[in-house]
Motif scaffolding. Structure first.
Motif, mmCIF file in Angstrom:
data_model
loop_
_atom_site.group_PDB
_atom_site.id
_atom_site.type_symbol
_atom_site.label_atom_id
_atom_site.label_comp_id
_atom_site.label_asym_id
_atom_site.label_seq_id
_atom_site.Cartn_x
_atom_site.Cartn_y
_atom_site.Cartn_z
ATOM 1 N N ALA A 13 0.828 -1.202 0.000
ATOM 2 C CA ALA A 13 0.000 0.000 0.000
ATOM 3 C C ALA A 13 0.867 1.258 0.000
ATOM 4 O O ALA A 13 1.943 1.279 0.597
ATOM 5 N N VAL A 14 0.376 2.286 -0.675
ATOM 6 C CA VAL A 14 1.060 3.584 -0.688
ATOM 7 C C VAL A 14 0.793 4.294 0.632
ATOM 8 O O VAL A 14 -0.361 4.385 1.078
ATOM 9 N N LYS A 15 1.837 4.813 1.272
ATOM 10 C CA LYS A 15 1.676 5.493 2.553
ATOM 11 C C LYS A 15 1.248 6.940 2.348
ATOM 12 O O LYS A 15 1.523 7.559 1.323
ATOM 13 N N ASP A 16 0.569 7.482 3.364
ATOM 14 C CA ASP A 16 0.011 8.830 3.268
ATOM 15 C C ASP A 16 1.077 9.889 2.999
ATOM 16 O O ASP A 16 0.796 10.912 2.367
ATOM 17 N N ALA A 17 2.289 9.664 3.490
ATOM 18 C CA ALA A 17 3.349 10.654 3.297
ATOM 19 C C ALA A 17 3.591 10.921 1.815
ATOM 20 O O ALA A 17 3.944 12.040 1.421
ATOM 21 N N HIS A 66 13.387 -3.377 0.507
ATOM 22 C CA HIS A 66 13.687 -2.691 1.775
ATOM 23 C C HIS A 66 14.280 -1.302 1.568
ATOM 24 O O HIS A 66 14.792 -0.691 2.509
ATOM 25 N N ALA A 67 14.200 -0.787 0.355
ATOM 26 C CA ALA A 67 14.624 0.589 0.036
ATOM 27 C C ALA A 67 16.033 0.903 0.516
ATOM 28 O O ALA A 67 16.286 1.966 1.080
ATOM 29 N N LEU A 68 16.959 -0.025 0.286
ATOM 30 C CA LEU A 68 18.345 0.252 0.659
ATOM 31 C C LEU A 68 18.828 1.454 -0.164
ATOM 32 O O LEU A 68 18.881 1.401 -1.395
ATOM 33 N N PRO A 69 19.193 2.548 0.486
ATOM 34 C CA PRO A 69 19.476 3.794 -0.248
ATOM 35 C C PRO A 69 20.669 3.703 -1.183
ATOM 36 O O PRO A 69 20.701 4.388 -2.211
ATOM 37 N N GLU A 70 21.645 2.861 -0.862
ATOM 38 C CA GLU A 70 22.817 2.731 -1.741
ATOM 39 C C GLU A 70 22.447 2.135 -3.094
ATOM 40 O O GLU A 70 23.145 2.360 -4.089
ATOM 41 N N ALA A 92 11.782 8.420 7.360
ATOM 42 C CA ALA A 92 13.089 7.798 7.574
ATOM 43 C C ALA A 92 13.711 7.388 6.238
ATOM 44 O O ALA A 92 14.898 7.633 5.983
ATOM 45 N N ASN A 93 12.913 6.766 5.359
ATOM 46 C CA ASN A 93 13.431 6.359 4.056
ATOM 47 C C ASN A 93 13.766 7.564 3.184
ATOM 48 O O ASN A 93 14.813 7.612 2.529
ATOM 49 N N GLY A 94 12.858 8.534 3.151
ATOM 50 C CA GLY A 94 13.084 9.713 2.326
ATOM 51 C C GLY A 94 14.342 10.460 2.730
ATOM 52 O O GLY A 94 15.134 10.888 1.886
ATOM 53 N N LYS A 95 14.547 10.593 4.043
ATOM 54 C CA LYS A 95 15.729 11.306 4.546
ATOM 55 C C LYS A 95 16.992 10.469 4.409
ATOM 56 O O LYS A 95 18.093 10.985 4.566
ATOM 57 N N ASN A 96 16.830 9.204 4.140
ATOM 58 C CA ASN A 96 17.980 8.318 3.902
ATOM 59 C C ASN A 96 18.409 8.349 2.436
ATOM 60 O O ASN A 96 19.602 8.302 2.121
ATOM 61 N N GLY A 243 8.081 15.312 18.448
ATOM 62 C CA GLY A 243 8.948 16.464 18.644
ATOM 63 C C GLY A 243 9.986 16.599 17.556
ATOM 64 O O GLY A 243 9.986 15.861 16.571
ATOM 65 N N GLN A 244 10.878 17.545 17.751
ATOM 66 C CA GLN A 244 11.905 17.835 16.748
ATOM 67 C C GLN A 244 12.753 16.616 16.426
ATOM 68 O O GLN A 244 13.127 16.390 15.284
ATOM 69 N N THR A 245 13.081 15.813 17.441
ATOM 70 C CA THR A 245 13.875 14.603 17.222
ATOM 71 C C THR A 245 13.010 13.350 17.215
ATOM 72 O O THR A 245 13.524 12.241 17.242
ATOM 73 N N GLY A 246 11.699 13.540 17.184
ATOM 74 C CA GLY A 246 10.772 12.419 17.102
ATOM 75 C C GLY A 246 9.940 12.531 15.840
ATOM 76 O O GLY A 246 10.464 12.769 14.764
ATOM 77 N N LYS A 247 8.623 12.388 15.990
ATOM 78 C CA LYS A 247 7.731 12.444 14.830
ATOM 79 C C LYS A 247 7.015 13.792 14.780
ATOM 80 O O LYS A 247 6.637 14.339 15.806
ATOM 81 N N ILE A 248 6.873 14.310 13.576
ATOM 82 C CA ILE A 248 6.153 15.558 13.349
ATOM 83 C C ILE A 248 4.705 15.201 13.050
ATOM 84 O O ILE A 248 4.423 14.442 12.117
ATOM 85 N N VAL A 249 3.780 15.726 13.838
ATOM 86 C CA VAL A 249 2.377 15.358 13.683
ATOM 87 C C VAL A 249 1.515 16.621 13.557
ATOM 88 O O VAL A 249 1.896 17.700 14.007
ATOM 89 N N ALA A 250 0.349 16.463 12.964
ATOM 90 C CA ALA A 250 -0.608 17.571 12.851
ATOM 91 C C ALA A 250 -2.018 16.999 12.831
ATOM 92 O O ALA A 250 -2.725 17.102 11.824
ATOM 93 N N PRO A 251 -2.447 16.377 13.930
ATOM 94 C CA PRO A 251 -3.784 15.776 13.968
ATOM 95 C C PRO A 251 -4.882 16.828 14.105
ATOM 96 O O PRO A 251 -4.603 18.018 14.296
#
Length: 309
Positions: A13-17, A66-70, A92-96, A243-251
């Motif tokens: 499935a395609v994720k919402d991000a 597994h979207a290995l970035p290399e 996590a994948n996008g930033k990798n 948070g900044q070092t956790g998950k960014i949310v906007a519920p």
């Protein structure tokens, strides 16, 4: 201008991000997608159905599992010969993947954008979200990551994109997938939940956190979050951190219980539509961003609130 969007997917499935990234990319011009992995036919079909998508590039190869970035980055670089921008959700994948693409293209990455002002001007947060920077990129090829909470999700249905198969660039032998410990949540996932109930250090310990936060979350059908202080103290796993070092949310609704409101935490949830804060300290910073604030002892307030729901 043609933008190539990385499709974040899991379990077929395609994720919402991805949908938020498509919206951001549509402001640049024509939107193409890249679906990479092993056995991704179902994902490609779903991706082609996203509104506003013109073409879906599909690379189905075991080396891309597994979207290995290399292994993924060289594939994207090859496709960038016919695209002007690479857009990835700031997951996590996008930033990798994105930094490796930028390095191979020898361009600067534009991270965590909040808006697209023009083809080469974007806004992004800095200083834990306390300031918004407007940046211009003069690079011929743009590499961008998108903060999902800043953009509306594109419609998952109604599109009619064409599907085109592309060849993988092979296994570079630089990394290998060893294993993953996947936490199965009974509640909604944090980044896609409409209601979030978060607890802070004031909850004292793990059993107390569960005793007071989980029943309320269950009554509301909400996801469970936590401040970094609560995570660092071992009350809950890292997956719960907002948070900044956790998950960014906007519920739609964010309920902060026993959370003082450090700027690092506010950076991760201040875009929530309605913020409800419960804290016994009336001077807690969380009340400065809260739409509804209740000054009181959470150990008395939360059981009463849960009982009335």
């Amino acid at each position: 201008m043609k933008a190539l969007v990385w499709v974040e997917h899991e379990g077929g499935a395609v994720k919402d991000a991805t949908l938020s990234a498509v919206t951001a990319a549509s402001k640049l011009g024509e939107v193409h997608l890249i679906v990479a992995g092993s056995g991704v036919g179902e994902v490609a079909a779903a991706a082609a159905n996203i509104a506003g998508v013109g073409k879906v590039h599909v690379s189905d190869d075991p080396s891309l599992d597994h979207a290995l970035p290399e292994n993924v980055a060289p594939l994207i670089v090859a496709l960038m010969e016919s695209h002007d921008a690479f857009v990835a959700p700031a997951t996590a994948n996008g930033k990798n993947i994105a930094p490796r693409v930028a390095a191979l293209l020898d361009v600067m990455q534009i991270s965590d954008i909040l808006s697209v002002e023009s083809e080469d001007i974007f806004t992004r947060p800095t200083y834990a979200g306390n300031a918004i920077a407007t940046v211009r990129s003069r690079d011929a090829k743009k590499v961008i990551t998108v903060r999902g909470t800043a953009f509306e999700k594109a419609a998952a249905d109604g599109g009619n994109g064409t599907v085109e198969t592309v060849s993988a660039t092979g296994d570079k032998g630089l990394s290998a997938f060893v294993g993953a410990e996947i936490v199965k949540l009974e509640r909604p996932e944090l980044t896609s939940a409409k209601i979030i109930v978060s607890g802070g250090r004031a909850l004292k310990d793990g059993p107390t956190f569960e005793e007071y936060i989980l029943p309320l979350a269950d009554k509301l059908g909400a996801a469970v979050g936590a401040s970094r202080a609560a995570v660092d103290a071992g009350y809950v796993p890292n997956d719960y951190q907002v948070g900044q070092t956790g998950k960014i949310v906007a519920p739609e609704v964010y309920i902060a219980i026993g959370i003082s409101g450090a700027i690092q935490h506010l950076a991760g949830m201040k875009d929530s539509k309605t913020i409800i804060a419960i804290n016994k300290d009336e001077d807690a910073p969380i009340f400065q961003v809260a739409d509804i604030g209740l000054v009181g002892d959470l150990f008395k307030v939360i059981p009463e609130l849960t009982a009335k729901l």
